[in-house]
Design a protein around this motif. Sequence first.
Motif, PDB file in Angstrom:
ATOM      1  N   VAL A 240      30.351  58.852 -37.025  1.00 40.99           N
ATOM      2  CA  VAL A 240      29.064  58.350 -37.523  1.00 40.99           C
ATOM      3  C   VAL A 240      29.270  57.809 -38.932  1.00 40.99           C
ATOM      4  O   VAL A 240      29.880  58.486 -39.769  1.00 40.99           O
ATOM      5  CB  VAL A 240      28.036  59.514 -37.545  1.00 40.99           C
ATOM      6  CG1 VAL A 240      26.784  59.131 -38.310  1.00 40.99           C
ATOM      7  CG2 VAL A 240      27.687  59.933 -36.122  1.00 40.99           C
TER       8      VAL A 240
ATOM      9  N   THR B 148      20.896  63.351 -46.743  1.00 41.50           N
ATOM     10  CA  THR B 148      20.507  61.965 -47.039  1.00 41.50           C
ATOM     11  C   THR B 148      19.118  61.916 -47.660  1.00 41.50           C
ATOM     12  O   THR B 148      18.337  62.868 -47.541  1.00 41.50           O
ATOM     13  CB  THR B 148      20.493  61.101 -45.758  1.00 41.50           C
ATOM     14  OG1 THR B 148      19.393  61.511 -44.949  1.00 41.50           O
ATOM     15  CG2 THR B 148      21.792  61.205 -44.980  1.00 41.50           C
TER      16      THR B 148
ATOM     17  N   LEU C  46      19.314  56.409 -40.375  1.00 39.44           N
ATOM     18  CA  LEU C  46      19.432  57.694 -39.674  1.00 39.44           C
ATOM     19  C   LEU C  46      18.051  58.353 -39.683  1.00 39.44           C
ATOM     20  O   LEU C  46      17.421  58.478 -40.735  1.00 39.44           O
ATOM     21  CB  LEU C  46      20.445  58.582 -40.405  1.00 39.44           C
ATOM     22  CG  LEU C  46      20.749  59.928 -39.758  1.00 39.44           C
ATOM     23  CD1 LEU C  46      21.594  59.738 -38.491  1.00 39.44           C
ATOM     24  CD2 LEU C  46      21.493  60.847 -40.721  1.00 39.44           C
TER      25      LEU C  46
ATOM     26  N   LEU D 262      31.190  57.924 -45.123  1.00 38.81           N
ATOM     27  CA  LEU D 262      30.180  57.496 -46.092  1.00 38.81           C
ATOM     28  C   LEU D 262      30.607  56.150 -46.665  1.00 38.81           C
ATOM     29  O   LEU D 262      31.655  56.049 -47.302  1.00 38.81           O
ATOM     30  CB  LEU D 262      30.027  58.517 -47.225  1.00 38.81           C
ATOM     31  CG  LEU D 262      29.938  59.997 -46.832  1.00 38.81           C
ATOM     32  CD1 LEU D 262      29.528  60.840 -48.029  1.00 38.81           C
ATOM     33  CD2 LEU D 262      28.970  60.203 -45.685  1.00 38.81           C
TER      34      LEU D 262
ATOM     35  N   SER E  98      20.212  65.081 -41.922  1.00 38.79           N
ATOM     36  CA  SER E  98      21.592  65.351 -42.335  1.00 38.79           C
ATOM     37  C   SER E  98      22.571  65.153 -41.176  1.00 38.79           C
ATOM     38  O   SER E  98      22.172  65.079 -40.016  1.00 38.79           O
ATOM     39  CB  SER E  98      21.693  66.781 -42.864  1.00 38.79           C
ATOM     40  OG  SER E  98      21.316  67.676 -41.843  1.00 38.79           O
ATOM     41  N   VAL E  99      23.835  65.054 -41.547  1.00 41.36           N
ATOM     42  CA  VAL E  99      24.897  64.970 -40.535  1.00 41.36           C
ATOM     43  C   VAL E  99      25.889  66.098 -40.799  1.00 41.36           C
ATOM     44  O   VAL E  99      26.316  66.299 -41.943  1.00 41.36           O
ATOM     45  CB  VAL E  99      25.642  63.610 -40.579  1.00 41.36           C
ATOM     46  CG1 VAL E  99      26.758  63.578 -39.535  1.00 41.36           C
ATOM     47  CG2 VAL E  99      24.696  62.450 -40.358  1.00 41.36           C
TER      48      VAL E  99
ATOM     49  N   ALA F 191      29.624  67.497 -39.833  1.00 45.55           N
ATOM     50  CA  ALA F 191      30.875  67.018 -39.234  1.00 45.55           C
ATOM     51  C   ALA F 191      32.064  67.732 -39.862  1.00 45.55           C
ATOM     52  O   ALA F 191      32.069  67.982 -41.075  1.00 45.55           O
ATOM     53  CB  ALA F 191      31.028  65.511 -39.444  1.00 45.55           C
TER      54      ALA F 191
ATOM     55  N   VAL G 183      32.114  62.096 -40.218  1.00 45.35           N
ATOM     56  CA  VAL G 183      31.073  61.295 -40.858  1.00 45.35           C
ATOM     57  C   VAL G 183      31.733  60.453 -41.948  1.00 45.35           C
ATOM     58  O   VAL G 183      32.505  60.964 -42.761  1.00 45.35           O
ATOM     59  CB  VAL G 183      29.914  62.166 -41.399  1.00 45.35           C
ATOM     60  CG1 VAL G 183      30.366  63.210 -42.409  1.00 45.35           C
ATOM     61  CG2 VAL G 183      28.814  61.291 -42.006  1.00 45.35           C
TER      62      VAL G 183
ATOM     63  N   LEU H  25      27.461  56.231 -42.424  1.00 46.43           N
ATOM     64  CA  LEU H  25      26.200  56.098 -43.162  1.00 46.43           C
ATOM     65  C   LEU H  25      26.386  55.128 -44.327  1.00 46.43           C
ATOM     66  O   LEU H  25      27.303  55.296 -45.135  1.00 46.43           O
ATOM     67  CB  LEU H  25      25.757  57.461 -43.708  1.00 46.43           C
ATOM     68  CG  LEU H  25      25.709  58.620 -42.701  1.00 46.43           C
ATOM     69  CD1 LEU H  25      25.324  59.920 -43.393  1.00 46.43           C
ATOM     70  CD2 LEU H  25      24.741  58.311 -41.558  1.00 46.43           C
TER      71      LEU H  25
ATOM     72  N   LEU I 265      35.130  64.402 -43.080  1.00 42.38           N
ATOM     73  CA  LEU I 265      34.263  63.496 -43.838  1.00 42.38           C
ATOM     74  C   LEU I 265      35.146  62.445 -44.510  1.00 42.38           C
ATOM     75  O   LEU I 265      36.224  62.778 -45.015  1.00 42.38           O
ATOM     76  CB  LEU I 265      33.495  64.313 -44.879  1.00 42.38           C
ATOM     77  CG  LEU I 265      32.451  63.604 -45.736  1.00 42.38           C
ATOM     78  CD1 LEU I 265      31.349  64.591 -46.120  1.00 42.38           C
ATOM     79  CD2 LEU I 265      33.024  62.986 -46.993  1.00 42.38           C
TER      80      LEU I 265
ATOM     81  N   THR J  35      25.153  65.943 -35.228  1.00 44.83           N
ATOM     82  CA  THR J  35      26.446  66.611 -35.357  1.00 44.83           C
ATOM     83  C   THR J  35      27.498  65.641 -34.828  1.00 44.83           C
ATOM     84  O   THR J  35      27.309  65.039 -33.767  1.00 44.83           O
ATOM     85  CB  THR J  35      26.470  67.919 -34.536  1.00 44.83           C
ATOM     86  OG1 THR J  35      25.432  68.765 -35.047  1.00 44.83           O
ATOM     87  CG2 THR J  35      27.802  68.642 -34.681  1.00 44.83           C
ATOM     88  N   ALA J  36      28.562  65.460 -35.606  1.00 46.80           N
ATOM     89  CA  ALA J  36      29.612  64.512 -35.201  1.00 46.80           C
ATOM     90  C   ALA J  36      30.975  65.147 -35.476  1.00 46.80           C
ATOM     91  O   ALA J  36      31.057  66.240 -36.056  1.00 46.80           O
ATOM     92  CB  ALA J  36      29.465  63.221 -35.994  1.00 46.80           C
TER      93      ALA J  36
END
Length: 472
Positions: A94, A258, A60, A71, A263-264, A266, A69, A96, A269, A65-66
Amino acid sequence: MQERPSRRSFLKKAALAGSGVVLGAAGLNELSPKIWPEPIVFEPNQSYWAKSQPPQNPPLAEDLTADVVVLGGGFTGLSSAYFMRTLSPQKRVVLLEAKGCGNGASGRNGAMVLNLTDDRYMQLGPDPAVDKRIYDLTARNIQTLSKLSAITGIDCELETNGALQVLNTSDDVRDAQLYVQAARSAGMPVEFWNKQEVASAIGTGLYEGAFFDPNGGHIHPMKLVQVWKAAAQSAGAEIYENTVVTHIEEGPQNLVHTMNGVSVKAKSLVLATNAFTSRLGYFRNSIVPVHEYVAMTPPLSDQQVAQIGWPRRAPFNDSRTEVIYLGFTRDNRIHIGGGSPSYFFNNGVGDPNESARHYGYLQRELVRLYPALEGVEFEAMWSGIVDWSLNEAPSVGRTGKYNNIFYGLGYSGHGVNLTSVFGRIIADLEAGREQAWKPFPFLNASLDYIPNEPFRWLGAKTGLAWYRLTGT
Ligand SMILES: Cc1cc2nc3c(=O)[nH]c(=O)nc-3n(C[C@H](O)[C@H](O)[C@H](O)COP(=O)(O)OP(=O)(O)OC[C@H]3O[C@@H](n4cnc5c(N)ncnc54)[C@H](O)[C@@H]3O)c2cc1C
């Protein structure tokens, strides 16, 4: 059925040992996470399977923005992303992953494809009808794995010749017979095999009998990672690798930070971080992250294959607390894993000296089972972390101050198949479709309490030493 020593009872004893001390030191238990925050580090995957790791996507590199997210790029994360996009194609999903997809347990495991959950494997819950529903759910999921393998065109070497739990003692035989009788009455097609049937199926006469599940099987785990990654991406999920999440700021919109400095944001999560989840401050008191060891032989010659005699090639694990598990690959390699697991203080990384001791043990076990393999050196040896819950029960559900964090964990060495069942459930929960899953005991199941360090370490070490000493 009376409970005899098992990994289940080991973990309970370990927790009791830890908790007993906690009673005298409650203050330290509470302060512990601040004194010893868990390090966010990841060991590279040195398994034989890792050779088949899919090519990695770029990390990334900008704030995003999603809608969701995810993980973690193991089976839980990849399958959640796939099912969420399939269910809600308009949502931006998204994912990660700290290293490459399959760097965790999904790309390091013992390759057994099992039905049920670990706490109900060869042990019925209070209502056998529920066990049957779980059995059907997991058996159907194996068919989904097969279909996805065909759709993506990636052969994950799924063999559904069944899976065995071989029985070391006459007590185990008695328990298995009782279990099989009850499970068959509940409608599960499982079988009890006697000593001769086991010997002719797997080529060793060392076992007293076996529990056989005709719907279990064997797989190439990293090729299954390939399948899930391809399926998630073709469904439209965006996957970023070599992107370590350092912390989560909860809110109506969660903010995920991150190590890359981006960052993301959302609304939803998904914590698909398995045994690493406590490193992000979640489920610290629910999971004991233990290291298990696995080793792989080179391809055996036709003569060696004939000598050992394992015609059905169904994988098996034994019935000891310090269980061993073996599988036979399509290219005639044998892998063996298990034995005594290790726990490192504060969910730390492994110790190479300790690993060497484990590989020696696995070699001796392999020759004990198959004397024809005397002198065969392992080609690959590795360890991986398993997310044990105290009673080996898994949990899938939602958590967080804003009730918008979804998770699946506590698979306890039973996750090759169950993870994607949970991936599907996570997608349903995120879409507000909880109703169908309410009858299942793992939905939002609260897992038994495990104390913080140093009590977790003390409990785990005491329990492990006890079983090593008694040899159960
Ligand atoms: C040695 C071993 C043998 C096993 N044998 C079997 C078996 O034979 N049969 C069976 O059914 N099950 C087995 N299991 C269990 C099974 O492999 C797991 O239950 C399953 O793979 C869990 O998948 P997961 O996606 O939840 O977790 P993982 O595959 O561990 O994925 C979690 C991912 O999250 C990533 N991550 C963690 N923290 C962060 C962060 N802060 N930022 C970004 N990414 C992060 C990790 O890098 C990892 O890739 C075994 C496990 C091990 C270790």
